[in-house]
Write an enzyme that holds these catalytic residues in place. Structure first.
Site, PDB file in Angstrom:
ATOM      1  N   ILE A  67       0.648  -0.697   0.189  1.00 23.72           N
ATOM      2  CA  ILE A  67      -0.415   0.073   0.073  1.00 23.72           C
ATOM      3  C   ILE A  67       0.657   1.091  -0.146  1.00 23.72           C
ATOM      4  CG2 ILE A  67      -0.404   0.012   2.256  1.00 23.72           C
ATOM      5  CD1 ILE A  67      -3.164   0.946   1.949  1.00 23.72           C
ATOM      6  N   ALA A  68       0.136   1.843  -0.897  1.00 20.86           N
ATOM      7  CA  ALA A  68       1.330   3.585  -0.596  1.00 20.86           C
ATOM      8  C   ALA A  68       0.370   4.703  -1.716  1.00 20.86           C
ATOM      9  CB  ALA A  68       2.324   3.091  -2.049  1.00 20.86           C
ATOM     10  N   VAL A  69       0.920   6.007  -0.634  1.00 21.79           N
ATOM     11  CA  VAL A  69       0.132   6.778  -0.386  1.00 21.79           C
ATOM     12  C   VAL A  69       1.223   8.145  -1.293  1.00 21.79           C
ATOM     13  CG1 VAL A  69      -1.487   8.372   0.317  1.00 21.79           C
ATOM     14  CG2 VAL A  69      -1.933   6.716   0.819  1.00 21.79           C
ATOM     15  N   GLU A 101       2.635  -7.571   6.660  1.00 23.36           N
ATOM     16  CA  GLU A 101       3.794  -7.635   7.205  1.00 23.36           C
ATOM     17  C   GLU A 101       3.816  -6.154   7.440  1.00 23.36           C
ATOM     18  OE1 GLU A 101       3.985  -9.883   4.568  1.00 23.36           O
ATOM     19  OE2 GLU A 101       4.130 -11.781   5.733  1.00 23.36           O
ATOM     20  N   ASN A 106       7.347   1.482  11.089  1.00 25.25           N
ATOM     21  CA  ASN A 106       6.745   2.120  10.760  1.00 25.25           C
ATOM     22  C   ASN A 106       5.136   2.623  11.393  1.00 25.25           C
ATOM     23  OD1 ASN A 106       4.650   3.120   9.443  1.00 25.25           O
ATOM     24  ND2 ASN A 106       4.726   1.893   7.267  1.00 25.25           N
ATOM     25  N   TYR A 113      -3.374   0.188  10.617  1.00 19.09           N
ATOM     26  CA  TYR A 113      -4.185  -1.568  10.002  1.00 19.09           C
ATOM     27  C   TYR A 113      -5.074  -1.593  12.075  1.00 19.09           C
ATOM     28  CZ  TYR A 113      -1.085  -1.633   7.234  1.00 19.09           C
ATOM     29  OH  TYR A 113      -0.068  -1.382   5.911  1.00 19.09           O
TER      30      TYR A 113
END
Length: 145
Positions: A67-69, A101, A106, A113
């Site tokens: 997942i990336a923003v 994971e 982070n 999450y």
């Protein structure tokens, strides 16, 4: 707006990937995580892709692979929107568990999450590479759908 990723999106996804992750995926990995067993979504804001999620599913289990923003759009709730939509679509497909994971360092992602119902299940020692050639532990999390 959240829609499925297409082949035409890969260049933009690669740009986001390069700017959003400590050790980003290659274009080859992005290309190899497309297909029938993947549920990959993009979030469009102001007519451009600003975030994406890559998820693989097999039988009744799924794994959130990436997942990336875009860093210019972080902190606006786009990651949460994407994950919420992903969870909804996986549930509709009959998936029972979503695994992931996350880097031990982070904390922002871990908090997100946890807000979405994920629980820590395990730790993987020296799982993630770091930019300086070292390794970082991963926290394994799961959410029952």
């Amino acid at each position: 707006m959240i829609t499925q990723i297409t082949e035409h999106d890969l260049e933009r996804l690669f740009e986001i990937e390069q700017s959003a992750h400590l050790v980003p995926w290659s274009m080859g990995i992005l290309k190899n995580t497309q297909g029938d067993r993947y549920l990959n979504l993009k979030l469009i804001d102001q007519e451009q892709i600003v975030a994406f999620v890559i998820c693989q599913y097999i039988l009744d289990e799924a794994t959130l692979l990436n997942i990336a923003v875009d860093p210019l759009f972080q902190g606006k709730g786009f990651g949460k929107q994407l994950l919420t939509q992903l969870i909804q679509q996986l549930t509709e497909k009959g998936i029972s568990t979503l695994w992931l994971e996350v880097r031990e360092s982070n904390i922002v992602a871990q908090t997100l999450y946890a807000q979405l119902g994920f629980n820590e299940v395990d730790r993987r020692k020296n799982y993630y590479p770091t930019p300086d050639g070292q390794r970082e532990n991963a926290i394994v999390m799961a959410r029952y759908l």
